[in-house]
Design a protein around this motif. Structure first.
Motif, PDB file in Angstrom:
ATOM      1  N   LYS A  74      22.750  88.504   5.029  1.00 54.96           N
ATOM      2  CA  LYS A  74      23.139  88.723   6.713  1.00 54.96           C
ATOM      3  C   LYS A  74      21.740  89.138   7.269  1.00 54.96           C
ATOM      4  N   LEU A 123      27.302  93.721  16.287  1.00 59.99           N
ATOM      5  CA  LEU A 123      27.805  93.314  15.046  1.00 59.99           C
ATOM      6  C   LEU A 123      28.418  91.899  14.394  1.00 59.99           C
ATOM      7  N   GLU A 127      26.291  90.698  12.001  1.00 56.29           N
ATOM      8  CA  GLU A 127      27.184  90.880  10.160  1.00 56.29           C
ATOM      9  C   GLU A 127      27.639  89.283   9.722  1.00 56.29           C
TER      10      GLU A 127
END
Length: 137
Positions: A74, A123, A127
């Motif tokens: 990631k 995020l 992610e």
């Protein structure tokens, strides 16, 4: 803003992810193709190796290779290794939390609330993007 170290680290990882998986990639090749100082790149790749993202092989046929499939790496993980926290303030960091010394109350701090939203939205993207995604765009 990403540091040059993080930008170059991501560029190097993308380059490695695009190469034939059967042979490690020479640091000089990455340096030449991505226009990154070899000495600086050595330091970056060593950090990535120490943190379990890259492996290396010495000698003839040596170089760097991904330890995991690029679909499993990631972007957020790489940024954390090379840059540190993704959050813009230490008081909203998930992995590197620190209380702001100049803040009387996080619960009533408007800046804290805003930066939590910024962190959470960043995020969601970081992610859910992998090295594979970056190498195949």
């Amino acid at each position: 803003m990403l540091s040059r170290k993080t930008k170059y680290g991501l560029k190097a990882l993308i380059y490695i992810a695009k190469q034939d998986k059967s042979a490690p990639v020479l640091i000089s090749e990455i340096s030449d193709k991505e226009k990154i100082s070899k000495k600086f790149l050595e330091s970056i790749l060593l950090d990535l190796k120490k943190n379990g993202i890259l492996g290396s092989k010495m000698g003839k046929g040596g170089g760097y290779y991904l330890l995991k499939d690029s679909k499993e790496i990631k972007v957020a993980s790489v940024i954390r290794v090379l840059e540190g926290p993704i959050a813009m303030l230490p008081c909203v960091s998930i992995n590197f939390y620190e209380r702001c010394e100049d803040c009387p109350s996080e619960e009533t701090c408007a800046l804290n609330k805003l930066m939590i939203q910024v962190r959470d939205n960043a995020l969601v993207i970081l992610e859910n993007k992998t090295l594979f995604d970056l190498a195949n765009t």
